[in-house]
Design a protein around this motif. Structure first.
Motif, mmCIF file in Angstrom:
data_model
loop_
_atom_site.group_PDB
_atom_site.id
_atom_site.type_symbol
_atom_site.label_atom_id
_atom_site.label_comp_id
_atom_site.label_asym_id
_atom_site.label_seq_id
_atom_site.Cartn_x
_atom_site.Cartn_y
_atom_site.Cartn_z
ATOM 1 N N ALA A 1 0.833 -1.202 0.000
ATOM 2 C CA ALA A 1 0.000 0.000 0.000
ATOM 3 C C ALA A 1 0.869 1.254 0.000
ATOM 4 O O ALA A 1 0.561 2.228 -0.673
ATOM 5 N N ALA A 2 1.937 1.231 0.770
ATOM 6 C CA ALA A 2 2.756 2.420 0.922
ATOM 7 C C ALA A 2 3.597 2.734 -0.304
ATOM 8 O O ALA A 2 3.751 3.873 -0.685
ATOM 9 N N LEU A 3 4.123 1.753 -0.933
ATOM 10 C CA LEU A 3 5.071 2.005 -1.998
ATOM 11 C C LEU A 3 4.568 1.631 -3.378
ATOM 12 O O LEU A 3 5.245 1.889 -4.362
ATOM 13 N N GLY A 4 3.403 1.017 -3.449
ATOM 14 C CA GLY A 4 2.815 0.704 -4.739
ATOM 15 C C GLY A 4 3.731 -0.099 -5.634
ATOM 16 O O GLY A 4 3.718 0.059 -6.842
ATOM 17 N N GLY A 5 4.547 -0.913 -5.056
ATOM 18 C CA GLY A 5 5.419 -1.764 -5.845
ATOM 19 C C GLY A 5 6.810 -1.183 -6.068
ATOM 20 O O GLY A 5 7.709 -1.897 -6.484
ATOM 21 N N ALA A 6 7.009 0.110 -5.813
ATOM 22 C CA ALA A 6 8.309 0.723 -6.060
ATOM 23 C C ALA A 6 9.228 0.506 -4.872
ATOM 24 O O ALA A 6 8.899 0.831 -3.756
ATOM 25 N N GLY B 1 6.193 20.008 3.036
ATOM 26 C CA GLY B 1 6.762 18.787 2.505
ATOM 27 C C GLY B 1 6.842 18.808 1.005
ATOM 28 O O GLY B 1 6.562 19.833 0.362
ATOM 29 N N LYS B 2 7.211 17.674 0.445
ATOM 30 C CA LYS B 2 7.373 17.540 -1.001
ATOM 31 C C LYS B 2 6.939 16.139 -1.417
ATOM 32 O O LYS B 2 7.288 15.154 -0.762
ATOM 33 N N VAL B 3 6.190 16.059 -2.510
ATOM 34 C CA VAL B 3 5.726 14.786 -3.051
ATOM 35 C C VAL B 3 6.757 14.267 -4.055
ATOM 36 O O VAL B 3 7.196 15.005 -4.943
ATOM 37 N N PHE B 4 7.135 12.994 -3.905
ATOM 38 C CA PHE B 4 8.031 12.327 -4.836
ATOM 39 C C PHE B 4 7.205 11.254 -5.541
ATOM 40 O O PHE B 4 7.136 10.106 -5.101
ATOM 41 N N ALA B 5 6.544 11.645 -6.632
ATOM 42 C CA ALA B 5 5.593 10.771 -7.322
ATOM 43 C C ALA B 5 6.245 9.490 -7.838
ATOM 44 O O ALA B 5 5.650 8.413 -7.742
ATOM 45 N N ASP B 6 7.457 9.579 -8.359
ATOM 46 C CA ASP B 6 8.124 8.386 -8.907
ATOM 47 C C ASP B 6 8.402 7.333 -7.844
ATOM 48 O O ASP B 6 8.441 6.144 -8.130
ATOM 49 N N THR C 1 2.016 8.027 -0.937
ATOM 50 C CA THR C 1 1.204 8.993 -1.675
ATOM 51 C C THR C 1 -0.189 8.445 -1.975
ATOM 52 O O THR C 1 -1.023 9.142 -2.526
ATOM 53 N N THR C 2 -0.459 7.205 -1.593
ATOM 54 C CA THR C 2 -1.756 6.590 -1.879
ATOM 55 C C THR C 2 -2.788 6.990 -0.826
ATOM 56 O O THR C 2 -2.665 6.645 0.347
ATOM 57 N N CYS C 3 -3.822 7.699 -1.265
ATOM 58 C CA CYS C 3 -4.906 8.102 -0.367
ATOM 59 C C CYS C 3 -5.720 6.859 -0.010
ATOM 60 O O CYS C 3 -6.106 6.098 -0.903
ATOM 61 N N PRO C 4 -5.990 6.627 1.266
ATOM 62 C CA PRO C 4 -6.734 5.434 1.668
ATOM 63 C C PRO C 4 -8.213 5.465 1.262
ATOM 64 O O PRO C 4 -8.871 4.438 1.290
ATOM 65 N N HIS C 5 -8.723 6.610 0.840
ATOM 66 C CA HIS C 5 -10.135 6.706 0.479
ATOM 67 C C HIS C 5 -10.455 5.890 -0.770
ATOM 68 O O HIS C 5 -11.245 4.965 -0.708
ATOM 69 N N GLN C 6 -9.832 6.217 -1.913
ATOM 70 C CA GLN C 6 -10.081 5.457 -3.138
ATOM 71 C C GLN C 6 -8.802 5.218 -3.918
ATOM 72 O O GLN C 6 -8.800 5.119 -5.139
ATOM 73 N N LYS C 7 -7.687 5.163 -3.193
ATOM 74 C CA LYS C 7 -6.380 4.805 -3.747
ATOM 75 C C LYS C 7 -5.855 5.771 -4.805
ATOM 76 O O LYS C 7 -4.998 5.426 -5.601
ATOM 77 N N GLN C 8 -6.352 7.014 -4.810
ATOM 78 C CA GLN C 8 -5.794 8.040 -5.680
ATOM 79 C C GLN C 8 -4.492 8.528 -5.049
ATOM 80 O O GLN C 8 -4.189 8.221 -3.907
#
Length: 152
Positions: free
Chosen positions: A19-24, A72-77, A95-102
């Motif tokens: 959930a936290a890293l989305g596979g990365a 803070g800063k978002v690191f999308a990659d 970066t994954t929102c727990p509401h609907q995974k956006q």
């Protein structure tokens, strides 16, 4: 009749990492799962800028000066957002929102924002400040080495 074989932590750790890293970067972070992690939401401040003596990817995300105090800063990659709630204190969250995974995409005025439905989360601990999300962002681990911030 001994029940010593209860081991829920590894499954919880794998779910948290996915959930936290989305596979990365999962391979690098799986080694960090050996410790005790008793939270499944990001509302606990236990995953922060602590120096961990495990193996890490050693990949610098940013310089400490790149992360504004109170922001803070978002690191999308890397699917991670790094915050600095107070001077010298660094936190990281999925970066994954727990509401609907956006994906959350901005940090302003002490809040991490998801553009999909407007959920907002605290830069301090990832907890929900404004719904519709009902649970906080999942904590990620970062380490500060000198003036570099590295994802664990």
């Amino acid at each position: 009749m001994s029940s010593e074989s209860v081991q829920p932590a590894p499954a919880l750790c794998r779910r948290t990492l996915l959930a936290a890293l989305g596979g990365a970067g999962i391979a690098a972070t799986l080694t960090a799962c050996g410790g005790s992690d008793d939270s499944s939401s990001g509302s606990s401040g236990s995953s922060d800028s602590s120096s961990s003596s495990g193996s890490s990817s050693g990949e610098a995300l940013a310089k400490t000066s790149d992360i504004p105090e109170g922001g803070g800063k978002v690191f999308a990659d890397q699917s991670v957002v790094v915050t600095q709630p107070t001077a010298g204190e660094f936190k990281a969250f999925s970066t994954t929102c727990p509401h609907q995974k956006q994906k959350v995409n901005s940090v302003d005025n002490g809040l991490i924002t998801c553009p999909a439905h407007g959920s907002q989360f605290s830069v301090t601990d990832g907890s929900v400040e404004k719904g519709p999300a009902t649970s906080g962002l999942t904590a990620a681990k970062v380490m500060v080495d000198g003036d570099s911030i590295m994802l664990m």
